[in-house]
Motif scaffolding. Sequence first.
Motif, PDB file in Angstrom:
ATOM      1  N   ARG A 218     -11.304 -58.121  33.995  1.00 46.65           N
ATOM      2  CA  ARG A 218     -12.331 -58.831  33.247  1.00 46.65           C
ATOM      3  C   ARG A 218     -12.276 -58.341  31.800  1.00 46.65           C
ATOM      4  O   ARG A 218     -11.444 -57.496  31.442  1.00 46.65           O
ATOM      5  N   LEU A 219     -13.189 -58.831  30.963  1.00 41.10           N
ATOM      6  CA  LEU A 219     -13.115 -58.542  29.533  1.00 41.10           C
ATOM      7  C   LEU A 219     -13.158 -57.044  29.245  1.00 41.10           C
ATOM      8  O   LEU A 219     -12.394 -56.539  28.416  1.00 41.10           O
ATOM      9  N   SER A 220     -14.046 -56.316  29.913  1.00 45.11           N
ATOM     10  CA  SER A 220     -14.149 -54.878  29.636  1.00 45.11           C
ATOM     11  C   SER A 220     -12.855 -54.157  29.986  1.00 45.11           C
ATOM     12  O   SER A 220     -12.426 -53.251  29.261  1.00 45.11           O
ATOM     13  N   GLY A 221     -12.214 -54.564  31.070  1.00 48.37           N
ATOM     14  CA  GLY A 221     -10.948 -53.957  31.446  1.00 48.37           C
ATOM     15  C   GLY A 221      -9.838 -54.312  30.479  1.00 48.37           C
ATOM     16  O   GLY A 221      -9.013 -53.458  30.112  1.00 48.37           O
ATOM     17  N   ALA A 222      -9.808 -55.577  30.052  1.00 48.93           N
ATOM     18  CA  ALA A 222      -8.785 -56.009  29.098  1.00 48.93           C
ATOM     19  C   ALA A 222      -8.909 -55.263  27.780  1.00 48.93           C
ATOM     20  O   ALA A 222      -7.914 -54.818  27.196  1.00 48.93           O
ATOM     21  N   LYS A 223     -10.147 -55.109  27.308  1.00 43.00           N
ATOM     22  CA  LYS A 223     -10.364 -54.370  26.060  1.00 43.00           C
ATOM     23  C   LYS A 223      -9.956 -52.912  26.210  1.00 43.00           C
ATOM     24  O   LYS A 223      -9.387 -52.312  25.280  1.00 43.00           O
ATOM     25  N   MET A 224     -10.242 -52.335  27.371  1.00 41.07           N
ATOM     26  CA  MET A 224      -9.878 -50.932  27.583  1.00 41.07           C
ATOM     27  C   MET A 224      -8.360 -50.755  27.549  1.00 41.07           C
ATOM     28  O   MET A 224      -7.840 -49.854  26.886  1.00 41.07           O
ATOM     29  N   VAL A 225      -7.633 -51.611  28.271  1.00 41.23           N
ATOM     30  CA  VAL A 225      -6.180 -51.493  28.299  1.00 41.23           C
ATOM     31  C   VAL A 225      -5.590 -51.737  26.916  1.00 41.23           C
ATOM     32  O   VAL A 225      -4.697 -51.008  26.472  1.00 41.23           O
ATOM     33  N   ALA A 226      -6.082 -52.757  26.208  1.00 46.10           N
ATOM     34  CA  ALA A 226      -5.589 -53.026  24.853  1.00 46.10           C
ATOM     35  C   ALA A 226      -5.799 -51.813  23.953  1.00 46.10           C
ATOM     36  O   ALA A 226      -4.917 -51.444  23.165  1.00 46.10           O
ATOM     37  N   GLY A 227      -6.957 -51.189  24.074  1.00 41.14           N
ATOM     38  CA  GLY A 227      -7.229 -49.996  23.279  1.00 41.14           C
ATOM     39  C   GLY A 227      -6.332 -48.836  23.654  1.00 41.14           C
ATOM     40  O   GLY A 227      -5.885 -48.066  22.786  1.00 41.14           O
ATOM     41  N   ILE A 228      -6.040 -48.691  24.940  1.00 42.47           N
ATOM     42  CA  ILE A 228      -5.147 -47.632  25.399  1.00 42.47           C
ATOM     43  C   ILE A 228      -3.748 -47.837  24.823  1.00 42.47           C
ATOM     44  O   ILE A 228      -3.105 -46.889  24.356  1.00 42.47           O
ATOM     45  N   VAL A 229      -3.270 -49.067  24.851  1.00 46.68           N
ATOM     46  CA  VAL A 229      -1.941 -49.378  24.312  1.00 46.68           C
ATOM     47  C   VAL A 229      -1.897 -49.073  22.811  1.00 46.68           C
ATOM     48  O   VAL A 229      -0.966 -48.427  22.318  1.00 46.68           O
ATOM     49  N   ALA A 230      -2.912 -49.537  22.083  1.00 45.77           N
ATOM     50  CA  ALA A 230      -2.955 -49.291  20.639  1.00 45.77           C
ATOM     51  C   ALA A 230      -3.012 -47.798  20.334  1.00 45.77           C
ATOM     52  O   ALA A 230      -2.305 -47.307  19.439  1.00 45.77           O
ATOM     53  N   SER A 231      -3.820 -47.057  21.067  1.00 43.14           N
ATOM     54  CA  SER A 231      -3.931 -45.610  20.854  1.00 43.14           C
ATOM     55  C   SER A 231      -2.620 -44.903  21.165  1.00 43.14           C
ATOM     56  O   SER A 231      -2.232 -43.955  20.468  1.00 43.14           O
ATOM     57  N   ALA A 232      -1.915 -45.364  22.200  1.00 47.36           N
ATOM     58  CA  ALA A 232      -0.639 -44.757  22.557  1.00 47.36           C
ATOM     59  C   ALA A 232       0.414 -44.999  21.476  1.00 47.36           C
ATOM     60  O   ALA A 232       1.208 -44.110  21.155  1.00 47.36           O
ATOM     61  N   ILE A 233       0.408 -46.195  20.905  1.00 37.19           N
ATOM     62  CA  ILE A 233       1.329 -46.491  19.799  1.00 37.19           C
ATOM     63  C   ILE A 233       1.025 -45.586  18.618  1.00 37.19           C
ATOM     64  O   ILE A 233       1.929 -45.040  17.973  1.00 37.19           O
ATOM     65  N   LYS A 234      -0.257 -45.421  18.338  1.00 38.02           N
ATOM     66  CA  LYS A 234      -0.687 -44.577  17.225  1.00 38.02           C
ATOM     67  C   LYS A 234      -0.315 -43.115  17.460  1.00 38.02           C
ATOM     68  O   LYS A 234       0.214 -42.434  16.571  1.00 38.02           O
ATOM     69  N   SER A 235      -0.574 -42.624  18.657  1.00 39.66           N
ATOM     70  CA  SER A 235      -0.325 -41.200  18.939  1.00 39.66           C
ATOM     71  C   SER A 235       1.161 -40.882  18.973  1.00 39.66           C
ATOM     72  O   SER A 235       1.571 -39.779  18.625  1.00 39.66           O
ATOM     73  N   GLN A 236       1.982 -41.861  19.362  1.00 34.48           N
ATOM     74  CA  GLN A 236       3.432 -41.642  19.367  1.00 34.48           C
ATOM     75  C   GLN A 236       4.055 -41.903  18.001  1.00 34.48           C
ATOM     76  O   GLN A 236       5.260 -41.722  17.835  1.00 34.48           O
ATOM     77  N   LYS A 237       3.235 -42.361  17.056  1.00 34.55           N
ATOM     78  CA  LYS A 237       3.714 -42.636  15.697  1.00 34.55           C
ATOM     79  C   LYS A 237       4.914 -43.593  15.719  1.00 34.55           C
ATOM     80  O   LYS A 237       5.953 -43.334  15.113  1.00 34.55           O
ATOM     81  N   ILE A 238       4.744 -44.702  16.434  1.00 36.58           N
ATOM     82  CA  ILE A 238       5.803 -45.708  16.503  1.00 36.58           C
ATOM     83  C   ILE A 238       5.741 -46.534  15.225  1.00 36.58           C
ATOM     84  O   ILE A 238       4.938 -47.451  15.091  1.00 36.58           O
ATOM     85  N   SER A 239       6.555 -46.181  14.279  1.00 41.40           N
ATOM     86  CA  SER A 239       6.481 -46.730  12.920  1.00 41.40           C
ATOM     87  C   SER A 239       7.380 -47.962  12.781  1.00 41.40           C
ATOM     88  O   SER A 239       8.459 -48.039  13.377  1.00 41.40           O
ATOM     89  N   PRO A 240       6.941 -48.960  11.972  1.00 46.10           N
ATOM     90  CA  PRO A 240       5.716 -49.001  11.185  1.00 46.10           C
ATOM     91  C   PRO A 240       4.542 -49.667  11.910  1.00 46.10           C
ATOM     92  O   PRO A 240       3.489 -49.863  11.316  1.00 46.10           O
ATOM     93  N   ILE A 241       4.712 -50.018  13.167  1.00 48.52           N
ATOM     94  CA  ILE A 241       3.661 -50.747  13.865  1.00 48.52           C
ATOM     95  C   ILE A 241       2.362 -49.930  13.934  1.00 48.52           C
ATOM     96  O   ILE A 241       1.269 -50.478  13.915  1.00 48.52           O
ATOM     97  N   ASP A 242       2.495 -48.599  13.968  1.00 53.27           N
ATOM     98  CA  ASP A 242       1.302 -47.745  14.066  1.00 53.27           C
ATOM     99  C   ASP A 242       0.419 -47.842  12.838  1.00 53.27           C
ATOM    100  O   ASP A 242      -0.794 -47.628  12.914  1.00 53.27           O
ATOM    101  N   THR A 243       1.009 -48.183  11.698  1.00 55.12           N
ATOM    102  CA  THR A 243       0.232 -48.258  10.452  1.00 55.12           C
ATOM    103  C   THR A 243      -0.651 -49.503  10.399  1.00 55.12           C
ATOM    104  O   THR A 243      -1.534 -49.604   9.551  1.00 55.12           O
ATOM    105  N   TYR A 244      -0.413 -50.459  11.277  1.00 57.44           N
ATOM    106  CA  TYR A 244      -1.211 -51.684  11.310  1.00 57.44           C
ATOM    107  C   TYR A 244      -2.412 -51.584  12.250  1.00 57.44           C
ATOM    108  O   TYR A 244      -3.259 -52.466  12.281  1.00 57.44           O
ATOM    109  N   ILE A 245      -2.464 -50.510  13.017  1.00 61.20           N
ATOM    110  CA  ILE A 245      -3.555 -50.354  13.981  1.00 61.20           C
ATOM    111  C   ILE A 245      -4.815 -49.873  13.274  1.00 61.20           C
ATOM    112  O   ILE A 245      -4.761 -48.986  12.435  1.00 61.20           O
ATOM    113  N   LEU A 246      -5.935 -50.436  13.636  1.00 59.89           N
ATOM    114  CA  LEU A 246      -7.209 -50.085  13.006  1.00 59.89           C
ATOM    115  C   LEU A 246      -7.621 -48.667  13.362  1.00 59.89           C
ATOM    116  O   LEU A 246      -7.306 -48.174  14.435  1.00 59.89           O
TER     117      LEU A 246
END
Length: 246
Positions: A218-246
């Motif tokens: 459902r929406l809460s689960g989708a938002k959670m997974v999307a946030g997890i993916v974005a945070s993982a990209i940010k924490s792994q410093k996958i450049s330059p995509i990480d610089t576009y994450i809020l």
Amino acid sequence: MKTFRYLLVLICCCSFLVPEQPRLRIFMAGDSTMQLYDTLNTPQRGWGQVFGACFKQNVEIHDLARGGRSTRSFKAEGHWQGLLNQLRKDDWVIIEFGHNDHDKRKPERYTTPEEYKNNLIAMIGDVRAKGANPIILTPIAMRNFDKNGIYHDGHGLYPAEAKKAAQICNVPVLDIDSLFAKEIIQLGPEKSKALFMNFGPGLYKAYPEGKTDNTHLRLSGAKMVAGIVASAIKSQKISPIDTYIL
């Protein structure tokens, strides 16, 4: 005064000559846990359809995921080639399969763990041949508690094979299976139902009798997974995509 007008016109004309900054383009290949859903007719959501909220406005996301698809059937039905046909140099492709790959009941979907790994390796090669950048995801965790409230992973060998494929090809891998499982475990057997299509009767018009589905979100689960993916990209410093994450 006339000189000022000429200068103003010159500035305006020159502004049209400045090339538009290219937008970051992200393509998504996956199954029903990622795909787009009709928000008017179902509370079900794929995490891909809310993923854009994790990024700045200069990101273009193409969610091409299809329900019921595996690495085998997504390619066999032409969806993968359709994605490749749209790719440009420096695009990004997020690949998340596995839920349907281990479904032995449907041979058109089923892949052995080894075949699954090799299919991911082939996909990585296809993306790189276009000058684009692949990111491999393990399949997202399911809500899977036993009668004693103990969580069990339901994907068997497939998450490990996804990691192997990424390691062999030296591309980023996000272990969303483990990361999402941690959140499910923390919420526990009852509260974690709110993330999934698991609810009683009378809550949604489309499901008057309720539903017990511990795979789809459902929406809460989708938002959670999307946030997890974005945070993982940010924490792994996958450049330059990480610089576009809020």
